[in-house]
Design an enzyme around this catalytic site. Structure first.
Site, PDB file in Angstrom:
ATOM      1  N   GLU A  17       0.837  -1.208   0.000  1.00 42.93           N
ATOM      2  CA  GLU A  17       0.000   0.000   0.000  1.00 42.93           C
ATOM      3  C   GLU A  17       0.868   1.253   0.000  1.00 42.93           C
ATOM      4  O   GLU A  17       2.084   1.199   0.091  1.00 42.93           O
ATOM      5  CB  GLU A  17      -0.897   0.025   1.249  1.00 42.93           C
ATOM      6  CG  GLU A  17      -2.300  -0.515   1.033  1.00 42.93           C
ATOM      7  CD  GLU A  17      -3.211   0.478   0.344  1.00 42.93           C
ATOM      8  OE1 GLU A  17      -2.712   1.521  -0.151  1.00 42.93           O
ATOM      9  OE2 GLU A  17      -4.420   0.227   0.273  1.00 42.93           O
ATOM     10  N   ASP A 195      -9.865   1.505  -3.830  1.00 41.70           N
ATOM     11  CA  ASP A 195      -8.858   1.497  -2.769  1.00 41.70           C
ATOM     12  C   ASP A 195      -8.099   2.831  -2.811  1.00 41.70           C
ATOM     13  O   ASP A 195      -8.710   3.881  -2.767  1.00 41.70           O
ATOM     14  CB  ASP A 195      -7.937   0.279  -2.960  1.00 41.70           C
ATOM     15  CG  ASP A 195      -7.230  -0.143  -1.694  1.00 41.70           C
ATOM     16  OD1 ASP A 195      -6.802   0.737  -0.928  1.00 41.70           O
ATOM     17  OD2 ASP A 195      -7.064  -1.350  -1.460  1.00 41.70           O
TER      18      ASP A 195
END
Length: 296
Positions: A17, A195
């Protein structure tokens, strides 16, 4: 439109991420939330390495006064390589543990950070100001995720993954306030869940789709302009980097997050690698830095 997608690092990240480009050092950093690792990639040498192992870090930002401001599953702190995290806020806030997911820096040096709870508790988006102030920007969130700003700073964007929504807000760059929330995009979940995101110099959103194996470019009115496909289904976030901000870096994850996942084809690869793709006709814009002083 066909793109050449290049895999540039493989640390088999469980939940890769938070890619952040540092234009001063010409370095890309990213995190693996669920193993507590931070990495860096140097395009000049083509080498990548682990620079931190410890707390689960949901996100971080380059800090003007050195190091990073990090949002871990323990709180908000400052960190420099080779040191432990120096926490500014730790434990609980408004009765909730500070377990963070995606973050971004604001134009005034602020740090916007949203929470996420695996047990289903509702999350919040906070703004942490350099002077110590803390503001709840948004409450009643499922999974706090991507954040970004339009180039003219009139609009801010925010993702709630569980609700499959990208919201747009009126943004006041002087105060850092979000207002007038409205739906920009509502997704049906068949192509995955929204996301992390980044915003390019033309004001288009680049939205990573968890479970969708792609990044979608969305115009300021919420319409899809194009999509870039990747050889991993769990595309988690995106960031422009490189000398001219024409390289799109995309993180992926091999580990599932539990409930509310899209149906998976077991023959497809989930991810865990860092990818790069050249976007010749689009230029990104530099991300903001936080402006937090190190404790004396």
């Amino acid at each position: 439109m066909a793109y050449e997608v290049e895999m540039i690092a493989d640390f088999r990240t469980r939940v890769g991420e938070g890619p952040v480009w540092d234009p001063k050092r010409q370095i890309l950093n990213w995190t693996d939330i669920q193993t507590g690792r931070l990495f860096e990639y140097d395009p000049a040498s083509g080498k990548s390495r682990k620079i931190y192992q410890g707390e689960y870090i949901g996100g971080y930002a380059n800090n003007k006064r050195g190091g990073f401001v990090v949002a871990s599953w323990s709180g908000i702190g400052l960190w420099r390589e080779g040191e432990e995290i120096t926490y500014i806020h730790q434990g609980t806030l408004h009765g909730m543990p500070l377990q963070f997911n995606d973050v971004t820096a604001g134009p005034g040096g602020q740090f916007y950070a949203g929470t996420y709870y695996e047990d289903g508790r509702r999350a919040k988006l906070y703004r942490f100001d350099p002077d110590g102030g803390i503001t709840i920007v948004q409450e009643d969130i499922g999974t706090s995720n991507g954040l970004g700003f339009s180039p003219d700073l009139s609009t801010s964007y925010y993702v709630d993954t569980q609700q499959r929504r990208i919201w747009a807000y009126d943004f006041d760059a002087d105060s850092g306030e979000f207002s007038n929330r409205r739906d920009l995009v509502v997704l049906d979940g068949e192509e995955g869940f929204p996301d992390g995101l980044t915003v390019d110099s033309e004001g288009f959103i680049w939205q990573a789709m968890w479970g969708g194996g792609c990044v979608i470019r969305i115009d300021p009115d919420g319409k899809e302009e194009r999509r870039v496909k990747f050889p991993a289904t769990q595309t988690s976030s995106a960031m422009f980097g490189g000398k001219d901000l024409n390289d799109l870096y995309v993180t992926t994850a091999w580990n599932g997050t539990g409930e509310n996942e899209p149906p998976y084809d077991g023959s497809k690869h989930r991810g865990g690698e860092l990818y790069r793709v050249r976007i010749d006709d689009v230029q990104g814009k530099a991300e903001f830095e936080t402006d937090f002083a190190w404790p004396e």
